[in-house]
Design a protein around this motif. Sequence first.
Motif, PDB file in Angstrom:
ATOM      1  N   THR A 195      36.304  -7.944  32.480  1.00  0.00           N
ATOM      2  CA  THR A 195      37.567  -7.299  32.823  1.00  0.00           C
ATOM      3  C   THR A 195      37.324  -6.174  33.831  1.00  0.00           C
ATOM      4  OG1 THR A 195      37.436  -5.608  31.094  1.00  0.00           O
ATOM      5  CG2 THR A 195      38.463  -7.727  30.487  1.00  0.00           C
ATOM      6  N   ALA A 200      36.405  -5.598  23.636  1.00  0.00           N
ATOM      7  CA  ALA A 200      36.487  -4.699  24.785  1.00  0.00           C
ATOM      8  C   ALA A 200      35.138  -4.042  25.010  1.00  0.00           C
ATOM      9  CB  ALA A 200      37.554  -3.629  24.538  1.00  0.00           C
ATOM     10  N   ASP A 254      38.441  -3.077  33.580  1.00  0.00           N
ATOM     11  CA  ASP A 254      38.066  -1.892  32.808  1.00  0.00           C
ATOM     12  C   ASP A 254      36.623  -1.984  32.331  1.00  0.00           C
ATOM     13  OD1 ASP A 254      40.475  -0.613  33.133  1.00  0.00           O
ATOM     14  OD2 ASP A 254      41.251  -1.129  31.144  1.00  0.00           O
ATOM     15  N   GLY A 255      36.218  -3.173  31.891  1.00  0.00           N
ATOM     16  CA  GLY A 255      34.846  -3.357  31.433  1.00  0.00           C
ATOM     17  C   GLY A 255      33.839  -3.072  32.520  1.00  0.00           C
ATOM     18  N   LYS A 292      30.136  -4.602  23.595  1.00  0.00           N
ATOM     19  CA  LYS A 292      31.549  -4.747  23.280  1.00  0.00           C
ATOM     20  C   LYS A 292      31.841  -4.382  21.834  1.00  0.00           C
ATOM     21  CE  LYS A 292      31.014  -9.689  22.237  1.00  0.00           C
ATOM     22  NZ  LYS A 292      31.276 -11.066  22.698  1.00  0.00           N
TER      23      LYS A 292
END
Length: 244
Positions: free
Chosen positions: A18, A230, A20-21, A209
């Motif tokens: 992602t 996440a 954000d990741g 995560k």
Amino acid sequence: MIPVPPSSRTRLEICVDTPDGLAIAIAAGADRIELCSSLDVGGLTPSPGLIALASDSPVPVYAMIRPRQGDFVYGTQDLAAMRADITAVRRAGLAGVVIGASRPNHSLDEQTLADLCAEAGTLGRTLHRAFDLTPSKSVALELAVALGFERILTSGGASDAPSGSDGLAALVIQARGRIAIMAGGGIRPENLTALVHRTGVAEVHASGKVVALPPPDIVRWGFAGDRCFATSFDAIRALRAALP
């Protein structure tokens, strides 16, 4: 097996899927990023938008090149998509690609890998965990060296790296510095230090995560599963702190 101490500070690669990741992994101190989509199925080729976003990364980014979930036996259309994806990664200015291809018996597909490596040109190359399915890890390692891969991502032929520590140590010894062995699969802060000292790997791969519960209405509409994951700044920092 006699433990083989790492020759220098162990490097940490974080896989993300992602935007954000990606930002979190960089901020938390990842040495390198593996860029993917769909980490819940082991990682697929990232989107063009995510590739473009990663082009400004201050740390090296390697894009996963995997056109679909499932096995690593690829047909003509799969290979056409993979070549196009590699071209897009090269044009975006990323550091490298993560590739793998198998025959039906799980041995590495030498011709397909040679074609993909030629398409990659000067991009860095990681051989992914298709390696762990091969019937002979020693034969597969020599092929990876001959094809010019920089590293092999592997759990030592086991379901996770701690369980495959003996296999990882044997690969490090066989590699003799010609190719890096990067341990991946089930790596956590509580087992990382011992794994590195036991195996001698110079690189480790993890997701960093944590479970993230989506809103119930999003689950009800089918836009997310019951659990999502996440990338966590704190989880990556804990991994870094455990590095020898």
